[in-house]
Design a protein around this motif. Structure first.
Motif, PDB file in Angstrom:
ATOM      1  N   GLY A  92      -4.581   4.390   1.114  1.00  0.00           N
ATOM      2  CA  GLY A  92      -3.532   3.664   0.420  1.00  0.00           C
ATOM      3  C   GLY A  92      -3.905   3.372  -1.024  1.00  0.00           C
ATOM      4  N   ALA A  93      -2.900   3.108  -1.827  1.00  0.00           N
ATOM      5  CA  ALA A  93      -3.083   2.749  -3.224  1.00  0.00           C
ATOM      6  C   ALA A  93      -2.170   1.586  -3.529  1.00  0.00           C
ATOM      7  N   GLY A  94      -2.510   0.850  -4.575  1.00  0.00           N
ATOM      8  CA  GLY A  94      -1.821  -0.394  -4.842  1.00  0.00           C
ATOM      9  C   GLY A  94      -0.436  -0.221  -5.444  1.00  0.00           C
ATOM     10  N   ASP A 128       0.862  -1.183   0.000  1.00  0.00           N
ATOM     11  CA  ASP A 128       0.000   0.000   0.000  1.00  0.00           C
ATOM     12  C   ASP A 128       0.892   1.224   0.000  1.00  0.00           C
ATOM     13  N   VAL A 129       0.531   2.213  -0.808  1.00  0.00           N
ATOM     14  CA  VAL A 129       1.259   3.483  -0.852  1.00  0.00           C
ATOM     15  C   VAL A 129       0.431   4.512  -0.095  1.00  0.00           C
ATOM     16  N   ILE A 130       0.981   5.048   0.994  1.00  0.00           N
ATOM     17  CA  ILE A 130       0.290   6.022   1.828  1.00  0.00           C
ATOM     18  C   ILE A 130       0.918   7.392   1.582  1.00  0.00           C
ATOM     19  N   ALA A 131       0.126   8.312   1.035  1.00  0.00           N
ATOM     20  CA  ALA A 131       0.635   9.647   0.699  1.00  0.00           C
ATOM     21  C   ALA A 131      -0.076  10.697   1.532  1.00  0.00           C
ATOM     22  N   GLY A 132       0.687  11.508   2.273  1.00  0.00           N
ATOM     23  CA  GLY A 132       0.111  12.600   3.046  1.00  0.00           C
ATOM     24  C   GLY A 132      -0.912  12.109   4.048  1.00  0.00           C
ATOM     25  N   GLU A 133      -2.084  12.754   4.060  1.00  0.00           N
ATOM     26  CA  GLU A 133      -3.139  12.394   5.002  1.00  0.00           C
ATOM     27  C   GLU A 133      -4.094  11.352   4.437  1.00  0.00           C
TER      28      GLU A 133
END
Length: 270
Positions: free
Chosen positions: A112-114, A103-108
């Motif tokens: 998540g994204a794949g 999972d890609v966690i960006a900022g707030e």
């Protein structure tokens, strides 16, 4: 014996494929920079017909969190798993090679994204990102739908062939001034002037995106077939020559060219 180029392309579809790109690639999510790199590669998982971008792990400025699941050829419960070819309608999460999901966690943005790291030594330092979950730029140009394939192109040519389009015996359009759009590995498409359409077309809410032509708007025939034709009102530069022209789904109508009925092609839109 000579080898047909298409056979070479199809002969490698079962393999994990990649190709470096010289383009600067920038990736954002919810306004947050995720990656900015000149070392991206294009990756085609086995049976995928369009590529995704993979970026070096060291180029990712967001948080990369293991999703806690291994993916690979023994994963048989995902929709689309048995498709002979995986077109863009098959979700990113349907992986066809061994690897690890993230999972890609960006900022707030905590949803998540794949992301996916294939279990392959040539790609060990890269993660493939789910294209639909991010905003992308190649150099300064935004891109949509999926990365452009360097081994694919479109050509638009003016023609004097007479094209007649019918549906269940009803004339939909006839033109001797079509623009023919040739796209690698897809059937030729006939883009006709609006004045040569013989029926009233009704705008549909359906919208799709093409990496080469841009945003497509669709039409239905009142009391007839839905989403039977489309147009590009504001195409990308590759599709400029078909701006505002009408194209019918050859897969769903009968097309006659210079008096010869064409077979309906078999594609993901059939």
């Amino acid at each position: 014996m000579a080898v047909r180029m298409m056979e070479l392309f199809h002969g490698s579809l079962d393999a994990l494929r990649y190709e470096p790109t010289a383009k600067r690639i920038r990736v954002c999510r919810s306004g947050e920079l995720v990656a900015d790199t000149q070392d991206a590669v294009l990756v085609w998982e086995p049976r995928r017909i369009v590529p995704s971008y993979a970026v070096p792990i060291t180029a990712i400025s967001a948080h990369l969190v293991p999703a806690g699941a291994e993916s690979g050829d023994d994963d048989t419960d995902r929709p689309g798993r048995d498709h002979a070819l995986l077109d863009p309608s098959v979700p990113f999460g349907n992986h066809t090679c061994a690897g690890t999901e993230f999972d890609v966690i960006a900022g707030e943005d905590t949803a998540g994204a794949g992301a996916f790291r294939p279990d392959d030594p040539d790609l060990a330092d890269y993660v493939v990102l789910d294209f639909d979950s991010f905003e992308w730029r190649e150099e300064e140009e935004p891109i949509t739908s999926h990365p452009r394939d360097p081994f694919k192109r479109i050509d638009v040519l003016a023609s004097s062939r007479t094209v007649r389009v019918e549906f269940e015996g009803t004339l939909l359009a006839e033109s001797s001034r079509p623009k023919l759009l040739f796209e690698t590995m897809l059937p030729v498409r006939f883009y006709l002037p609006r004045d040569d359409v013989a029926v009233r077309l009704q705008h549909s809410d359906t919208v799709t995106y093409c990496a080469y032509k841009g945003r497509a708007s669709y039409f239905s025939v009142p009391d007839g077939p839905r989403d039977i034709a489309w147009t590009y009102h504001d195409p990308l530069h590759d599709g400029e020559l078909v701006r505002d022209r009408i194209c019918f789904f050859d897969e769903r109508v009968d097309v006659t060219v210079d008096g010869v009925r064409r077979d309906r092609p078999s594609t993901p839109w059939s």
